[in-house]
Design a protein around this motif. Structure first.
Motif, short mmCIF file in Angstrom:
data_model
loop_
_atom_site.label_atom_id
_atom_site.label_comp_id
_atom_site.label_asym_id
_atom_site.label_seq_id
_atom_site.Cartn_x
_atom_site.Cartn_y
_atom_site.Cartn_z
N GLY A 39 0.82 -1.21 0.00
CA GLY A 39 0.00 0.00 0.00
C GLY A 39 0.85 1.25 0.00
N TYR A 40 1.91 1.26 0.79
CA TYR A 40 2.83 2.40 0.76
C TYR A 40 3.44 2.55 -0.64
CZ TYR A 40 3.01 3.44 5.80
OH TYR A 40 2.71 3.84 7.08
N ALA A 41 3.83 1.44 -1.24
CA ALA A 41 4.45 1.48 -2.57
C ALA A 41 3.47 2.01 -3.62
CB ALA A 41 4.95 0.09 -2.97
N ASN A 42 2.18 1.71 -3.45
CA ASN A 42 1.16 2.18 -4.38
C ASN A 42 0.63 3.56 -4.01
OD1 ASN A 42 1.15 -0.09 -6.05
ND2 ASN A 42 -0.31 -1.18 -4.75
N VAL A 75 10.51 0.69 3.60
CA VAL A 75 10.68 -0.56 2.86
C VAL A 75 9.98 -0.51 1.51
CG1 VAL A 75 10.44 -3.08 3.00
CG2 VAL A 75 10.76 -1.75 5.08
N ALA A 76 9.01 0.39 1.36
CA ALA A 76 8.17 0.42 0.16
C ALA A 76 8.95 0.54 -1.15
CB ALA A 76 7.15 1.55 0.28
N PRO A 77 9.99 1.37 -1.24
CA PRO A 77 10.71 1.45 -2.52
C PRO A 77 11.26 0.11 -3.00
CG PRO A 77 11.30 3.30 -1.14
CD PRO A 77 10.50 2.37 -0.28
N LEU A 78 11.57 -0.78 -2.07
CA LEU A 78 12.10 -2.09 -2.45
C LEU A 78 11.04 -2.92 -3.20
CD1 LEU A 78 14.05 -3.06 0.81
CD2 LEU A 78 14.93 -1.99 -1.28
N TYR A 79 9.77 -2.60 -3.00
CA TYR A 79 8.71 -3.32 -3.70
C TYR A 79 8.66 -2.97 -5.18
CZ TYR A 79 6.35 -6.06 -0.15
OH TYR A 79 6.04 -7.03 0.76
N GLU A 86 9.05 -11.99 -0.06
CA GLU A 86 10.49 -12.24 -0.02
C GLU A 86 11.26 -10.95 0.25
OE1 GLU A 86 8.73 -15.17 -3.05
OE2 GLU A 86 8.50 -13.05 -2.52
N THR A 87 10.74 -9.85 -0.27
CA THR A 87 11.39 -8.55 -0.07
C THR A 87 11.46 -8.21 1.41
OG1 THR A 87 10.66 -7.77 -2.24
CG2 THR A 87 11.28 -6.09 -0.62
N LEU A 88 10.38 -8.45 2.12
CA LEU A 88 10.35 -8.16 3.56
C LEU A 88 11.35 -9.03 4.31
CD1 LEU A 88 6.50 -7.89 4.20
CD2 LEU A 88 8.12 -6.04 3.77
#
Length: 556
Positions: A39-42, A75-79, A86-88
């Motif tokens: 949600g943060y990434a979007n 962490v959102a930019p990593l998405y 797996e990213t988390l």
């Protein structure tokens, strides 16, 4: 130091990813954080279908209404690089390992280079880190790194940097304000750090109050959501009065049940109790007191060694042990102590190594940890039967694997009694689910769904996929969570048709990974199976396609 950091990151990644790919990770809490960070990434906010489903099916709930953890946005930019749980897991592994850098620097200044290596290794292999790594992902992943930075920056005389690091700590979770306040009290007790100590004390208490009483309610949560102190009082003021007026009762709560005592001993024992000789131990004591004073059964997870909770205090305890040993070396001149004090870092590392066989890092040395579960092919086939973008009640260990492409909620007895259910249900009739009282109750729910009109589109090896009549007729468009363009329409065929013809979504092609904590590997050869009651009219496969399906069912 670099070798320790790299080794720690690799160990944590292997343990965490093997847990996920072995189908041992669950919806709670991996999918919750996966949905929130996505949600943060979007740029839609940390919304979670899992949390929202307990109140209103299909309506997501903001994680800021559950816990005050805005730091998750980092962490959102990593998405954008990889959209999935797996990213988390990898991010958490790296964050835990990076904490070695400020810890090593802090220890080198206080005790010397060799001691820095021993303390660094002891932290990396400590059981609180192992327990946190194996329990999916949590916001506490940031705590060891930021805590070590506060200690190192204060030691270096960079007060402004220490305050910035403390501010970042306050963005981790509402209870970390208590950790920061306790650290502030420790600094106040030292002459040279009284002013920053007062700032930390006031800032920590203010953060906890505002987070629990203002921010969380503003996002739909309750101020008393995690109040587990009913035996002491219904409000904070009542509990404080009770503790002050009946200290004996409070002491009894602190040591009952005995699990609380064992947890504290396992935290300070491998550190040779050196933390107790530093005023900085008050940071950890404050958080441990908050947990151990809880009286309700809902807080049972706070008391033991499992889960992720102790990762919030382990770095503060290690840094306090470094400071405690440095203070003892300066003040105790007895020859016997000077000799034992010289080898204390080595002894501490050995003591921490002695705990490894009893905690999750021991799994790294077990071949069974990496073994493919027997029901893997059936699990992969069941997940492939779920269309993209749909709301699905999923079995606990399968939820994380379809979270990137569907709206996962927990398959649970609480929601089973509702008239409105998710249009898709991914059930497991063999493994006991955490939100059902028994396997029989799980089977009963599946039977009830069929009576209500749900149709089975897949059934094999205990996994059952059901869909509501409308959902079966129109599986809906496929979507990619992080792409803003219009969704791509499906072929219009029921998902079971694609499954039977050997067509797999790219993310879910059968692999050697698979599910389960339960039991030893089955002696029989699992098969992919086919839909018991495929929906719609599937075109008859030609001979080559049918032969491919048979081959896969016996070789995957």
């Amino acid at each position: 130091m670099v070798a320790i950091v790299l080794a720690g990151a690799v160990i944590n990644c292997v343990l965490g990813l093997a847990d996920l790919y072995g189908f041992r990770s669950g919806i709670y809490d991996l999918v919750i954080f996966d949905q929130g960070v996505r949600g943060y990434a979007n740029l839609t906010g940390p919304l979670s279908d899992v949390k929202g489903n307990w109140e209103t099916p299909g309506v997501p709930f903001s994680l800021l209404g559950d816990h005050f953890s805005p730091i998750l946005a980092l962490v959102a930019p990593l998405y954008l690089l990889h959209d999935g749980p797996e990213t988390l897991i990898v991010a958490q592994a790296v964050l835990f390992a990076l904490a070695v850098v400020p810890l090593w620097t802090f220890t080198r200044r206080a005790l010397g280079v060799s001691a820095a290596y021993f303390f660094g290794i002891a932290y990396v292999i400590s059981w609180p880190i192992a327990e946190a790594v194996i329990f999916d992902f949590h916001e506490y992943a940031f705590v060891p790194l930021l805590t070590a930075l506060v200690f190192e920056r204060i030691q270096a005389g960079k007060v402004a940097h220490a305050l910035i690091s403390s501010g970042a700590l306050l963005a981790v979770k509402e209870d970390i304000g208590i950790l920061v306040a306790g650290l502030g009290v420790g600094f106040v007790l030292t002459r040279e750090h009284r002013k920053p100590g007062l700032a930390l004390l006031c800032g920590g208490l203010l953060q906890t109050y505002l987070a629990t009483q203002v921010v969380i309610p503003a996002f739909g949560g309750g101020a008393g959501r995690y109040w587990y102190y009913s035996a002491l009082g219904d409000t904070l003021s009542e509990a404080v009065i009770r503790i002050l007026s009946h200290p004996g009762d409070a002491l009894h709560v602190l040591v009952t049940p005995g699990t609380k005592v064992w947890t504290v001993l396992l935290l300070i024992g491998p550190l040779l109790c050196l933390s107790l000789f530093s005023p900085y131990v008050l940071a950890s004591i404050s958080v441990l007191a908050l947990r151990m004073l809880a009286t309700d059964q809902g807080a049972a997870g706070w008391w033991g060694t499992g889960f992720h909770y102790n990762s919030a205090v382990v770095m503060a305890l290690v840094c306090a042990a470094v400071d405690g040993l440095a203070r003892l070396r300066r003040r105790v001149r007895h020859p016997i102590f000077r000799l034992s004090g010289r080898y204390a870092p080595q002894a501490l590392m050995v003591a921490m190594m002695a705990t490894v066989p009893f905690f999750p890092f021991a799994n790294l040395f077990s071949p069974a940890w990496y073994r493919t579960p027997a029901r893997a092919p059936a699990a992969e086939a069941a997940m492939a039967a779920i269309p993209d973008g749909v709301l699905v009640e999923a079995a606990n260990t399968l939820g994380p694997h379809i979270s990137p492409r569907t709206r996962v909620v927990a398959w649970a007895a609480k929601t089973a009694a509702r008239p409105q259910r998710a249009p898709w249900v991914l059930a497991d009739l063999i493994a006991k689910q955490p939100h059902f009282p028994s396997i029989d109750a799980q089977a009963t729910d599946v039977a009830d769904l069929v009576v209500r009109g749900y149709r089975k589109v897949f059934s094999s090896d205990g996994y059952v996929v059901l869909c509501a009549p409308v959902a079966c007729a129109d599986p809906g468009p496929r979507r990619s969570p992080l792409r803003s363009g219009p969704p791509t329409e499906t072929s219009g065929k029921p998902p079971s048709c694609n499954l039977r013809h050997g067509k797999w979504p790219p993310r879910l092609r059968p692999t050697a990974r698979a599910p389960a904590r339960q039991g030893p590997r089955s002696a029989r050869t699992p098969s992919l199976g086919r839909a018991d009651d495929p929906v719609g009219s599937c075109p008859k496969p030609d001979h080559a396609t049918e032969q491919l399906r048979r081959d896969r069912s016996h070789t995957v």
